[in-house]
Scaffold this active site. Structure first.
Site, mmCIF file in Angstrom:
data_model
loop_
_atom_site.group_PDB
_atom_site.id
_atom_site.type_symbol
_atom_site.label_atom_id
_atom_site.label_comp_id
_atom_site.label_asym_id
_atom_site.label_seq_id
_atom_site.Cartn_x
_atom_site.Cartn_y
_atom_site.Cartn_z
ATOM 1 N N GLU A 1 23.371 20.047 41.574
ATOM 2 C CA GLU A 1 23.477 18.827 40.761
ATOM 3 C C GLU A 1 24.698 18.002 41.143
ATOM 4 O OE1 GLU A 1 23.720 19.416 36.539
ATOM 5 O OE2 GLU A 1 22.065 20.849 36.637
ATOM 6 N N ASP B 1 33.158 37.104 43.320
ATOM 7 C CA ASP B 1 33.717 38.452 43.385
ATOM 8 C C ASP B 1 32.638 39.481 43.031
ATOM 9 O OD1 ASP B 1 36.206 40.089 43.548
ATOM 10 O OD2 ASP B 1 35.681 40.584 41.483
HETATM 11 C C1 NOJ Z 1 37.001 42.430 44.956
HETATM 12 C C2 NOJ Z 1 38.320 41.739 45.078
HETATM 13 O O1 NOJ Z 1 38.434 41.158 46.340
HETATM 14 C C3 NOJ Z 1 39.360 42.794 44.785
HETATM 15 O O2 NOJ Z 1 40.658 42.360 45.091
HETATM 16 C C4 NOJ Z 1 39.225 43.209 43.352
HETATM 17 O O3 NOJ Z 1 40.120 44.269 43.090
HETATM 18 C C5 NOJ Z 1 37.809 43.684 43.045
HETATM 19 N N1 NOJ Z 1 36.806 42.842 43.607
HETATM 20 C C6 NOJ Z 1 37.589 43.726 41.558
HETATM 21 O O4 NOJ Z 1 37.543 42.436 41.041
#
Ligand code: NOJ
Length: 517
Positions: free
Chosen positions: A252, A203
């Site tokens: 790994e 993310d």
């Molecule tokens: C990207 C994620 O896909 C989204 O849903 C989220 O709100 C933001 N990152 C923050 O984590």
């Protein structure tokens, strides 16, 4: 031994809140996902990307993690996780989990300890705290704005310091200059790798490293999450050093496991940097999420991705929808024309060399739900912009599995978001086995893609300016982006699949066809 499955996979995104609710509490769960593995198997997908299921106050639908090693009780237990993973593996489906390293929840033990410990402490150094200037107590340390709206800084309860949150105030950004943060995430990676996951979707993979001194951005400090602007907090070069320490960890483990980056960059060139051989395996290409349904825009995005990824030896990674963007049926005009175009675009993607991501429900032809009542909305974007932006709940409405029931088979109770009129006809039950349904179209397209594997891409002379035509080594694909039918004279071979009826040898507006070679 590497089988490189991830270079040509079809990967299905499951958004756990909205996929299947086994315990009837209105919220999807891991047992629900497990019960639907046969469905995913019949669809023909190679892997699941599972959005966060970790313990979380759910201020950002789970992208606010309070404990990276625990399952949120709304979704189940670690035993449920293991059972789901086992069922997926038995069906030959791999599982990629979501890792959220840019920020934790404000309910995470570390953040609670940081607030308790006070300014200057080792606990505060795991996040980005800055002193409040007594002369300007209302002025944050810089002009950065949260991507969900409003300032990216919130004052601590005692009013003495600010802390940084690029997203909601419940999502404080971790300080990746602190070695403890590195060590903790290496340990989290191992925790899930030891459990048997096949990889991680990272993310905000472009966000963890901030420019030295946290300088102001240009303009008013507003940066869109769904956008391509580089900034002192997005796509800083230093972020690549982190991935160079992660790659050896995943290497790994056996089983050809992977990292996929959610990295919004200002160009395909910058995106490819994440894919250098000692970094990550895939990075979502969002250019087709941002592109209008036009031949010229699709071709530009496809060419850039292929050229840049070839340079680093990485597969292209094609995406049209996910849980953050308006569903592509609706982006392309909604109704019958939106659905026709969405199927055509999907058929095009499935003929491209590389990896294709499918977002749950797109195989049913689901549209964005634009008219949810405000009371049911949960996206922090809605609240932080005082309703000016409705946010992303409209693409997160629970999946209709049956034609009837309080949540159309999602569970035994009403779902956490209501389904709109008309979704009964888009349910799995309504589409299953029905010739011409979107579900059968996806099943057929995915099966044919496996039987006729792309080995490259050569553009062919297109029948009109609104059309794209290419040969992928196994099939010839023609897509009509325009509003008029086009003649298919000059294309021959067995028609493997057409997203609409080819009347009189013509390709209808907003449709695609594959010819066998
Ligand atoms: C990207 C994620 O896909 C989204 O849903 C989220 O709100 C933001 N990152 C923050 O984590």
């Amino acid at each position: 031994m590497s089988d490189n499955w991830w270079r040509e996979a079809v990967i299905y995104q499951v958004y756990p809140r909205s996929f299947a609710d086994a315990n009837g509490d209105g919220m999807g769960d891991l047992a629900g996902i497990r019960s639907r593995i046969p469905y995913l198997s019949a669809l023909g997908v190679d892997a699941i990307w599972l959005s966060p299921f970790y313990a979380s106050p759910q201020k950002d639908a789970g992208y606010d993690v309070a404990d990276y090693r625990a399952i949120d009780p709304r979704f189940g237990t670690l035993d449920d996780f293991d059972a789901m993973l086992e069922a997926a593996h038995e069906a030959g489906i791999r599982l990629i989990v979501d890792l959220v390293p840019n920020h934790s929840s404000s309910e995470h033990e570390w953040f609670k300890a940081a607030l308790a410990a006070g300014p200057g402490s080792a606990e505060r150094d795991r996040y980005h705290f800055r002193d409040v200037d007594p002369a300007k107590p209302e002025t944050p340390p810089n002009n950065w704005q949260s991507v969900f709206g409003g300032p990216a800084w919130t004052r601590t309860p005692d009013g003495k310091q600010w802390y940084l949150h690029l997203f909601d105030s419940s999502q404080p950004d971790l300080n990746w200059d602190n070695p403890e943060v590195h060590a903790e995430f290496q340990s989290i990676l191992r925790f899930w790798l030891d459990r048997g996951v096949d990889g991680f979707r990272i993310d905000v993979a472009h966000g963890m490293v901030k420019a030295e001194g946290l300088p102001d951005t240009g303009g008013d400090g507003t940066i869109e999450m769904i956008g391509t602007t580089r900034s002192p907090f997005f796509d800083q070069d230093g972020v690549h050093d982190i991935y160079r320490t992660w790659r050896p960890v995943i290497e790994e483990y056996d089983g050809d496991r992977i990292f996929v980056a959610e990295a919004w960059t200002d160009s395909a060139e910058r995106r490819a940097l994440y894919l250098r051989p000692d970094e990550l395996h895939q990075a979502f290409n969002f250019d087709l999420v941002l592109a209008p349904f036009k031949a010229v825009d699709f071709r530009k995005a496809i060419d850039a991705e292929i050229a840049n990824n070839a340079g680093v030896g990485a597969p292209c990674t094609w995406v049209l929808s996910n849980h953050d963007v308006q569903r592509h049926v609706t982006r392309y005009g909604d109704g019958p024309i939106g659905l026709a175009r969405a199927k055509a675009a999907t058929q095009l993607l499935l003929a491209l060399p590389g990896v294709v991501y499918v977002y749950q429900g797109e195989e049913l032809g689901l549209n964005e739900v634009l008219d949810l009542p405000d009371e049911v909305r949960e996206d922090p974007t809605f609240f932080r912009t005082n309703g000016e932006q409705i946010g992303r709940d409209g693409c997160r409405v629970p999946i209709p599995w049956k034609t009837e029931g309080p949540s159309l088979g999602f569970g035994d109770a009403a779902g956490w978001l209501p389904q709109p009129e008309g979704w009964s006809e888009k349910s799995v039950e309504a589409e299953d086995g029905v010739a011409g349904s979107t579900l059968e179209f996806y099943r057929q397209a995915i099966a044919l893609r496996k039987a006729h594997k792309a080995s490259g891409l050569t553009w062919l002379d297109e029948p009109s300016a609104d059309t794209l035509a290419f040969d992928n080594g196994a099939v010839v694909c023609v897509v009509n982006f325009g509003d008029e039918p086009v003649s298919l004279d000059g294309f021959d071979g067995e028609v493997l699949l057409a997203s609409a009826d080819l009347a009189e040898g013509r390709l209808p507006a907003g449709s695609a066809v594959w010819f066998a070679k």
